[in-house]
Design an enzyme around this catalytic site. Structure first.
Site, PDB file in Angstrom:
ATOM      1  N   LYS A   1       0.815  -1.361  -0.120  1.00  0.00           N
ATOM      2  CA  LYS A   1       0.064  -0.051   0.287  1.00  0.00           C
ATOM      3  C   LYS A   1       0.908   1.281   0.011  1.00  0.00           C
ATOM      4  O   LYS A   1       2.065   1.178   0.071  1.00  0.00           O
ATOM      5  CB  LYS A   1      -0.821  -0.020   1.124  1.00  0.00           C
ATOM      6  CG  LYS A   1      -1.864  -1.187   1.279  1.00  0.00           C
ATOM      7  CD  LYS A   1      -2.910  -1.209   0.126  1.00  0.00           C
ATOM      8  CE  LYS A   1      -3.276  -2.419  -0.346  1.00  0.00           C
ATOM      9  NZ  LYS A   1      -4.144  -3.424   0.636  1.00  0.00           N
TER      10      LYS A   1
HETATM   11  C1  LIG Z   1      -5.432  -4.266   0.584  1.00  0.00           C
HETATM   12  C2  LIG Z   1      -6.721  -3.921   0.751  1.00  0.00           C
HETATM   13  C3  LIG Z   1      -7.568  -4.620   1.888  1.00  0.00           C
HETATM   14  C4  LIG Z   1      -7.047  -5.375   2.967  1.00  0.00           C
HETATM   15  O1  LIG Z   1      -5.984  -4.753   3.712  1.00  0.00           O
HETATM   16  P1  LIG Z   1      -4.915  -5.674   4.395  1.00  0.00           P
HETATM   17  O2  LIG Z   1      -4.106  -4.770   5.408  1.00  0.00           O
HETATM   18  O3  LIG Z   1      -4.138  -6.212   3.170  1.00  0.00           O
HETATM   19  O4  LIG Z   1      -5.613  -6.563   5.294  1.00  0.00           O
HETATM   20  C5  LIG Z   1      -8.945  -4.223   1.787  1.00  0.00           C
HETATM   21  N1  LIG Z   1      -9.536  -3.695   0.775  1.00  0.00           N
HETATM   22  C6  LIG Z   1      -8.797  -3.279  -0.500  1.00  0.00           C
HETATM   23  C7  LIG Z   1      -9.251  -2.459  -1.538  1.00  0.00           C
HETATM   24  C8  LIG Z   1      -7.523  -3.491  -0.578  1.00  0.00           C
HETATM   25  O5  LIG Z   1      -6.501  -2.977  -1.576  1.00  0.00           O
END
Ligand SMILES: *Cc1c(COP(=O)(O)O)cnc(C)c1O
Length: 184
Positions: A148
Site C-alpha cells: 500500500k
Molecule cells: C489491501 C486491501 C484490503 C486489505 O488490507 P490488508 O491490510 O491487506 O488486510 C482491503 N481492501 C482493499 C481494496 C485493499 O486493496
C-alpha cells in the site's frame, strides 16, 4: 502506535483513529460496529480486492456485488437497483486512489438509512473535493500492508467522526477490554 493514531486524526481531519492489525481486520471490526449481523446484505463493487468480500463473509453477512461505471468504482445507478430490505451497509472502495461518486452514494444511502463504510485501503492521500477520502461516511478503513501507499509491515487504521463507532471498535478489537478514556 498512539502517536501514529494522533497523526492520522490530524491528517484525515477526523475525530478518532484506531490502529488495528490489518485493513481486513479494520473492515470486520467496523462492520461489527455498524451492527451488521449474520444474514444482513452488504453491498460492495465488482472492481475490488478480495479482502472486502472476505471481511463481509467472515462476519456472516452476505456480499452483494454492484457493477462499476466509468470511474471504475461503484455505479450509483446499479447500487440503487441492488438495495433490498436486507441491505444494512454499503462499502464503496476507492480503488487505486480514485474516488467513488461518494456524494451520490451518500444521498442514496441516507434515504434508505443504510450505513456507509469507505474501504480506503488503497487510498491514503486521496481527496474528493477538499476532504480526504475515508472521511466522507460513517467510518473509513486504511491498510498499511506492504503493497500500500505507506506500510507498517502489516497494519490498518479505522477512522471515524462517530464516537459510538469508535468506542465499539476500541473495545471489540481488544477482547472487550474496557474503553479507556486516558489512552483514547
Ligand atoms: C489491501 C486491501 C484490503 C486489505 O488490507 P490488508 O491490510 O491487506 O488486510 C482491503 N481492501 C482493499 C481494496 C485493499 O486493496
Amino acid at each position: 502506535v498512539r502517536e501514529f493514531e494522533s497523526a492520522c486524526e490530524k491528517y484525515f481531519g477526523v475525530k478518532k483513529a484506531l490502529a488495528v492489525t490489518s485493513g481486513t481486520a479494520g473492515i470486520k471490526i467496523a462492520l461489527r460496529a455498524l451492527n451488521i449481523k449474520r444474514g444482513d446484505e452488504v453491498i460492495t463493487q465488482s472492481f475490488n480486492f478480495i479482502a472486502t468480500i472476505e471481511a463481509i463473509l467472515d462476519i456472516g453477512a452476505k456480499p452483494i456485488i454492484v457493477n462499476v461505471n466509468e470511474t471504475l468504482n461503484m455505479s450509483p445507478d446499479e447500487l440503487s437497483k441492488k438495495i433490498t430490505k436486507k441491505t444494512k451497509a454499503v462499502i464503496p472502495v476507492h480503488m487505486l486512489v480514485y474516488p467513488n461518486k461518494i456524494n451520490e452514494i451518500k444521498k442514496i444511502c441516507k434515504k434508505k438509512k443504510i450505513k456507509i463504510l469507505e474501504d480506503n485501503c488503497e487510498t491514503l492521500g486521496g481527496k474528493y473535493k477538499n476532504k480526504y477520502l475515508g472521511n466522507y461516511s460513517d467510518v473509513g478503513v486504511i491498510s498499511f500492508d506492504f503493497g500500500k501507499t505507506i506500510t507498517t509491515g502489516e497494519g490498518g487504521m479505522i477512522v471515524t467522526n462517530n464516537k459510538k463507532i469508535y468506542q465499539y471498535c476500541n473495545q471489540y478489537h481488544d477482547h472487550g477490554h474496557k474503553f479507556k478514556k486516558n489512552i483514547a
